[in-house]
Scaffold this motif. Sequence first.
Motif, PDB file in Angstrom:
ATOM      1  N   ASN A 117       0.811  -1.220   0.000  1.00 38.15           N
ATOM      2  CA  ASN A 117       0.000   0.000   0.000  1.00 38.15           C
ATOM      3  C   ASN A 117       0.844   1.269   0.000  1.00 38.15           C
ATOM      4  OD1 ASN A 117      -3.009  -0.896   0.475  1.00 38.15           O
ATOM      5  ND2 ASN A 117      -1.768  -2.192   1.806  1.00 38.15           N
ATOM      6  N   SER A 121       0.165   5.053  -2.141  1.00 30.62           N
ATOM      7  CA  SER A 121      -0.050   6.272  -1.354  1.00 30.62           C
ATOM      8  C   SER A 121       0.327   7.540  -2.104  1.00 30.62           C
ATOM      9  CB  SER A 121       0.770   6.206  -0.056  1.00 30.62           C
ATOM     10  OG  SER A 121       0.386   5.090   0.724  1.00 30.62           O
ATOM     11  N   THR A 211       1.161  12.654   1.632  1.00 30.47           N
ATOM     12  CA  THR A 211       1.830  11.490   1.032  1.00 30.47           C
ATOM     13  C   THR A 211       2.838  10.878   2.001  1.00 30.47           C
ATOM     14  OG1 THR A 211       1.578  12.378  -1.202  1.00 30.47           O
ATOM     15  CG2 THR A 211       3.250  10.674  -0.867  1.00 30.47           C
ATOM     16  N   ASN A 214       1.001   9.109   4.826  1.00 35.77           N
ATOM     17  CA  ASN A 214       0.462   7.801   4.446  1.00 35.77           C
ATOM     18  C   ASN A 214       1.565   6.748   4.331  1.00 35.77           C
ATOM     19  OD1 ASN A 214      -2.163   8.764   4.322  1.00 35.77           O
ATOM     20  ND2 ASN A 214      -2.011   9.297   2.145  1.00 35.77           N
ATOM     21  N   TRP A 218       1.787   3.322   6.734  1.00 33.09           N
ATOM     22  CA  TRP A 218       1.796   1.962   6.202  1.00 33.09           C
ATOM     23  C   TRP A 218       3.060   1.218   6.622  1.00 33.09           C
ATOM     24  CZ3 TRP A 218      -2.289  -0.459   5.137  1.00 33.09           C
ATOM     25  CH2 TRP A 218      -3.367   0.146   4.500  1.00 33.09           C
TER      26      TRP A 218
END
Length: 308
Positions: A117, A121, A211, A214, A218
């Motif tokens: 993921n 992102s 960004t 994220n 993750w």
Amino acid sequence: MTLGQKLKILLKDNGMTQEDLAERLEVSRQAVGKWVNDKGIPEVGKLIQISNLFGVSIDYLVKEDIIDYEEKNVSEEKSPSKSGYYVSQEMLDGYLSYSRQNVRQITGGISLFILSNVFDSFESHSMIMSSLYWLTMAVGIGMIMWYFFRTKQYQELKSEHLVFDSKVYGAFRKQKESRRKKYAVMMTAGVVILLTSSEIGRFFMIYFGSTACNVFEWIADTVWMALVIWAGMSMHIDNVIIQNTEHIPKSSRGKRYRWVYMALPVTVTAVLIGMITNAWSPYAPIIILFCCLLVTTCKLLIENRGRG
């Protein structure tokens, strides 16, 4: 237990006859009969062949006594062994190495699946990022699938009542305690990362943008989940040996999973406290419960696979 008695057990457990053993060792049937009936002792070369053939130590073959840990007073004195599956030092080392390889494979597969993921992102969904996303996810799923379709090994150690030499089992228990402390640190580190990642994520959001936030979240989720899964499954590997050696009844083993019934109301309470007081993220207790359930599921899958 005499050499002859041990040979009888080894022959029975491996589905061999005295004639089969004589053929493998290139000796007469009468010679094997003398060994089995304690009327003779193999020469050193043949003892080594027997040791390699059955995966047991020479020390086990020539010693008169063996510890059976089904008995409660096993601390000092030796008692005659009851029926059980004898595990040599070499076999124990092989099982631990094989099981840890499985832990690395499962943890790596789950980690890659979550980490994929990161590539999703970025705001600019380029062909490269999209390709990396699907490639990483596919590799993670492939690693997990490969584990479940691989040839099973050491299933006897997961289902049989195990018997060890006293020194081998004593050394294993000491090593287990040392590893347990390490796994406890890994568990704690995973929970700390889980509880602090949201606050650190806000810092990334403010100073580096969504960004970066994220991507960090993750990565943090991958790290804490990998730590918890690795530690939980590794502790289970050691516990399998303890349970099957000390002959813990299955009913007692089932008690390990009763925590699930208590975990649900505790999780709901923790979520409500987080929502009211902002002491932690309301999602944190849910994620912790999910992680614990994931580790428990992996344990059950491994147990069922070992018995199959």
